[in-house]
Design a protein around this motif. Structure first.
Motif, PDB file in Angstrom:
ATOM      1  N   SER A  52       0.835  -1.203   0.000  1.00 37.26           N
ATOM      2  CA  SER A  52       0.000   0.000   0.000  1.00 37.26           C
ATOM      3  C   SER A  52       0.867   1.249   0.000  1.00 37.26           C
ATOM      4  O   SER A  52       1.901   1.309   0.658  1.00 37.26           O
ATOM      5  CB  SER A  52      -0.911  -0.007   1.232  1.00 37.26           C
ATOM      6  N   SER A 109       0.538   2.963  -5.954  1.00 37.41           N
ATOM      7  CA  SER A 109      -0.681   2.673  -6.707  1.00 37.41           C
ATOM      8  C   SER A 109      -0.945   3.746  -7.762  1.00 37.41           C
ATOM      9  O   SER A 109      -1.506   3.460  -8.826  1.00 37.41           O
ATOM     10  CB  SER A 109      -1.886   2.533  -5.772  1.00 37.41           C
ATOM     11  N   ILE A 121      -3.392  -4.714  -4.086  1.00 32.67           N
ATOM     12  CA  ILE A 121      -2.672  -4.050  -3.002  1.00 32.67           C
ATOM     13  C   ILE A 121      -2.723  -4.932  -1.755  1.00 32.67           C
ATOM     14  O   ILE A 121      -3.796  -5.419  -1.369  1.00 32.67           O
ATOM     15  CB  ILE A 121      -3.294  -2.671  -2.685  1.00 32.67           C
ATOM     16  N   TYR A 163      -1.010  -5.353   2.360  1.00 32.28           N
ATOM     17  CA  TYR A 163      -0.226  -4.699   3.414  1.00 32.28           C
ATOM     18  C   TYR A 163      -0.605  -5.287   4.769  1.00 32.28           C
ATOM     19  O   TYR A 163      -1.743  -5.715   4.975  1.00 32.28           O
ATOM     20  CB  TYR A 163      -0.482  -3.186   3.439  1.00 32.28           C
ATOM     21  N   THR A 166     -11.227   1.853   2.439  1.00 33.73           N
ATOM     22  CA  THR A 166     -10.170   1.412   1.538  1.00 33.73           C
ATOM     23  C   THR A 166      -8.934   2.258   1.808  1.00 33.73           C
ATOM     24  O   THR A 166      -9.055   3.428   2.183  1.00 33.73           O
ATOM     25  CB  THR A 166     -10.587   1.541   0.057  1.00 33.73           C
ATOM     26  N   THR A 169      -6.422   2.292  -0.584  1.00 31.89           N
ATOM     27  CA  THR A 169      -5.785   2.436  -1.891  1.00 31.89           C
ATOM     28  C   THR A 169      -6.204   3.747  -2.539  1.00 31.89           C
ATOM     29  O   THR A 169      -7.392   3.999  -2.728  1.00 31.89           O
ATOM     30  CB  THR A 169      -6.162   1.254  -2.806  1.00 31.89           C
ATOM     31  N   ASN A 223      -8.633   3.697  -5.502  1.00 34.10           N
ATOM     32  CA  ASN A 223     -10.026   3.509  -5.107  1.00 34.10           C
ATOM     33  C   ASN A 223     -10.636   4.801  -4.579  1.00 34.10           C
ATOM     34  O   ASN A 223     -11.790   5.131  -4.865  1.00 34.10           O
ATOM     35  CB  ASN A 223     -10.128   2.424  -4.031  1.00 34.10           C
ATOM     36  N   ARG A 257     -14.155   0.899  -6.003  1.00 33.95           N
ATOM     37  CA  ARG A 257     -13.447  -0.071  -5.166  1.00 33.95           C
ATOM     38  C   ARG A 257     -12.976  -1.229  -6.039  1.00 33.95           C
ATOM     39  O   ARG A 257     -13.056  -2.390  -5.654  1.00 33.95           O
ATOM     40  CB  ARG A 257     -14.351  -0.556  -4.021  1.00 33.95           C
ATOM     41  N   VAL A 270      -9.883  -1.893  -7.168  1.00 36.99           N
ATOM     42  CA  VAL A 270      -8.581  -2.478  -6.864  1.00 36.99           C
ATOM     43  C   VAL A 270      -8.724  -3.376  -5.640  1.00 36.99           C
ATOM     44  O   VAL A 270      -9.064  -2.900  -4.552  1.00 36.99           O
ATOM     45  CB  VAL A 270      -7.523  -1.392  -6.597  1.00 36.99           C
ATOM     46  N   GLU A 320      -7.916  -5.411  -2.316  1.00 34.19           N
ATOM     47  CA  GLU A 320      -7.007  -5.177  -1.198  1.00 34.19           C
ATOM     48  C   GLU A 320      -6.924  -6.420  -0.314  1.00 34.19           C
ATOM     49  O   GLU A 320      -7.944  -7.058  -0.040  1.00 34.19           O
ATOM     50  CB  GLU A 320      -7.493  -3.999  -0.345  1.00 34.19           C
TER      51      GLU A 320
END
Length: 383
Positions: A276, A280, A292, A294, A312, A314, A317, A323, A325, A327
């Motif tokens: 993260s 990105s 992503i 983390y 989120t 990211t 996003n 949303r 991507v 995670e």
């Protein structure tokens, strides 16, 4: 026009250099004093001391160097007061920058501008109100940040994110990269395990196991790992047993060539697995779909989880207000979850492109360069 400007780390030096260049275009009579690195010095700044003194002062290091940092804060504030500039511009590094601004405001009416809004939209919302006591104006990198700063009583201008001004690899660069590394038409996974040693150490086991799983599912997959210079040795150790993996080590050869190769790698990848962070946005600039992942210590996970204000982490996003991507954060940072997410993205490679393009558009791509926008905002604020 007289400007005192200070930055405490390389990313701030980059922002500062572009801002100074913009100010010189709009106000050729501008004079600078302050603290900065090589990019700001290239624009005419004579740094009052080496910026690296501040760059190394992270949370883990601040106690043993507290007295030195406090002395530098006082010295810098005194220098601002002595200069009596039209504006004091502080760039990121809030532990240093905002303390300088506080001392300056306590003894003067000098206008203060802070470049890079704190992430109050994510956690610790009270930071905006504390800043407003000694900051007049904020220059924001993200388009949704101004209302948070304005609500606390500060002027805030969205000036664009520096990622939109970065070069992007061409199709010819991509073809050359794939040829050089014998990738051809094979699927390519880009792995970015972080730019700090603590991140590489914490994420290494999960990333390694996830790569093994996804490689088993896609035997022809080629793996490229661009390593940040400070963690290159750790990345080389981590990936030593990974199958069909190439590590791009920026310490070998010319720096500019290494950066060109990194950009080509970003654009050549079919999918990326990344820690993260702002990476990105670099992937968005290259139009590369991503996953992503983390994790942090259990205690940090618990505390931050209770403080987090968004669903989120990211930036793609958040900026695109989607949303799309996937995670794998905290307890979900597991090899099986990561590998499945990568596989899902590979199965639907076009699913993120619209959000990536929208992100870049909203960050200012195709418009006035962020440095020039920032300069104009500073001048508008002075009136």
């Amino acid at each position: 026009m007289r400007v005192f400007i200070l930055a405490g780390e390389p990313s701030g030096d980059k922002l500062g250099g572009a801002l100074m260049a913009g100010l010189k275009v709009l106000r050729p009579d501008v004079v600078f004093e302050g603290v900065g690195g090589p990019l700001m010095q290239a624009e005419g700044l004579v740094s009052r001391f080496d910026m690296s003194e501040l760059s190394v002062m992270g949370l883990a290091e601040i106690l043993p160097k507290y007295r030195h940092l406090k002395r530098r804060i006082t010295q810098t504030a005194d220098a601002v007061l002595s200069m009596q500039p039209d504006v004091l511009i502080t760039i990121d590094s809030p532990d240093f920058s905002l303390r300088v601004a506080k001392l300056v405001k306590a003894r003067s009416t000098i206008r203060t501008v802070h470049y890079v809004a704190p992430t109050v939209w994510a956690w610790r919302a009270g930071r905006a109100a504390k800043m407003a006591r000694h900051i007049d104006q904020v220059l924001a990198l993200l388009p949704f940040e101004p209302p948070y700063m304005q609500a606390a009583g500060m002027r805030c201008d969205f000036v664009g994110h520096p990622v939109v001004a970065e070069p992007v690899a061409t199709s010819a660069d991509v073809a050359a990269f794939r040829a050089t590394h014998a990738i051809g038409d094979a699927p390519m996974l880009l792995v970015l395990p972080g730019s700090r040693r603590s991140e590489v150490a914490r994420l290494g086991e999960a990333f390694s196991a996830a790569v093994a799983k996804i490689k088993a599912q896609h035997p022809t997959l080629k793996i490229i790992v661009p390593a940040a210079a400070p963690v290159a040795d750790a990345v080389l150790a981590l990936t030593a047993d990974w199958p069909e993996t190439t590590v791009l080590d920026p310490r070998t050869g010319d720096y500019n060539i290494a950066m060109d190769e990194k950009r080509a790698a970003f654009a050549a990848a079919d999918v990326a697995l990344a820690a993260s962070g702002t990476v990105s946005l670099e992937l968005a600039a290259a139009d590369t779909p991503m996953v992503i992942a983390y994790d942090m210590s259990p205690l940090s996970r618990f505390i931050i989880g209770r403080m987090l204000l968004v669903d989120t982490v990211t930036l793609v996003n958040l900026v695109s207000d989607t949303r799309v991507v996937p995670e794998c954060i905290g307890k979900d940072c597991r090899p099986d979850k990561i590998a499945q997410s990568i596989s899902d993205v590979m199965a639907a490679p076009d699913g993120q492109h619209a959000a990536l393009a929208l992100t870049m558009q909203r960050l200012g791509q195709g418009g006035t360069a962020p440095g020039l926008r920032a300069a104009q905002a500073v001048l508008d604020g002075i009136g």
